[in-house]
Write a protein that holds these residues in place. Structure first.
Motif, PDB file in Angstrom:
ATOM      1  N   ARG A  30       0.824  -1.210   0.000  1.00  0.00           N
ATOM      2  CA  ARG A  30       0.000   0.000   0.000  1.00  0.00           C
ATOM      3  C   ARG A  30       0.860   1.264   0.000  1.00  0.00           C
ATOM      4  O   ARG A  30       0.546   2.247  -0.672  1.00  0.00           O
ATOM      5  N   ASP A  31       1.935   1.243   0.749  1.00  0.00           N
ATOM      6  CA  ASP A  31       2.834   2.398   0.804  1.00  0.00           C
ATOM      7  C   ASP A  31       3.495   2.634  -0.556  1.00  0.00           C
ATOM      8  O   ASP A  31       3.559   3.768  -1.040  1.00  0.00           O
TER       9      ASP A  31
ATOM     10  N   SER B 125       0.914   4.063  -3.051  1.00  0.00           N
ATOM     11  CA  SER B 125       0.623   5.490  -2.884  1.00  0.00           C
ATOM     12  C   SER B 125       1.803   6.354  -3.321  1.00  0.00           C
ATOM     13  O   SER B 125       1.608   7.450  -3.835  1.00  0.00           O
ATOM     14  N   THR B 126       3.016   5.856  -3.167  1.00  0.00           N
ATOM     15  CA  THR B 126       4.205   6.604  -3.579  1.00  0.00           C
ATOM     16  C   THR B 126       4.260   6.783  -5.089  1.00  0.00           C
ATOM     17  O   THR B 126       4.583   7.863  -5.571  1.00  0.00           O
TER      18      THR B 126
ATOM     19  N   GLY C 249       1.650   6.344  -7.143  1.00  0.00           N
ATOM     20  CA  GLY C 249       0.364   6.776  -7.680  1.00  0.00           C
ATOM     21  C   GLY C 249      -0.376   5.700  -8.440  1.00  0.00           C
ATOM     22  O   GLY C 249      -1.099   5.989  -9.392  1.00  0.00           O
TER      23      GLY C 249
ATOM     24  N   SER D 207      -2.435   1.582  -8.122  1.00  0.00           N
ATOM     25  CA  SER D 207      -3.283   0.801  -7.221  1.00  0.00           C
ATOM     26  C   SER D 207      -2.498  -0.319  -6.542  1.00  0.00           C
ATOM     27  O   SER D 207      -1.421  -0.726  -7.004  1.00  0.00           O
ATOM     28  N   TYR D 208      -3.092  -0.815  -5.467  1.00  0.00           N
ATOM     29  CA  TYR D 208      -2.534  -1.957  -4.743  1.00  0.00           C
ATOM     30  C   TYR D 208      -2.384  -3.143  -5.702  1.00  0.00           C
ATOM     31  O   TYR D 208      -1.358  -3.815  -5.725  1.00  0.00           O
TER      32      TYR D 208
END
Length: 84
Positions: A48-49, A52-53, A55, A57-58
């Motif tokens: 997840r991290d 998000s870094t 941009g 999806s999981y």
């Protein structure tokens, strides 16, 4: 590598993936991004991290890790104690 570590700057993988999450990533750019994601995951960052870094999806990050044959860690969290 902490949560505020930026995506790779050497190639276009991190920057272009960050600007348009719907654009397909292919060829050398995908290999660079896969290498970055695998390295970050091996250093202990969560999927997840990483997602998000960069941009994305999981699921996209998980797919890249699968393509890189990364051995996934078990899920974290406290386990319930057994009853006596």
């Amino acid at each position: 590598m902490g949560p505020d570590t930026p995506a790779p700057q050497g190639g276009t993988a991190g920057a272009s993936a960050r600007t348009d999450p719907n654009r397909q990533v292919r060829g050398d750019e995908r290999r660079e991004l896969t290498e970055y994601v695998a390295t970050a995951y091996d250093q202990g960052r969560s999927i997840r991290d990483i997602a998000s870094t960069i941009g994305r999806s999981y699921g996209f990050v998980h797919r890249l890790l699968t393509e890189a044959d990364v051995k996934f860690r078990t899920r974290g969290g406290a386990r319930k104690a057994t009853r006596p």
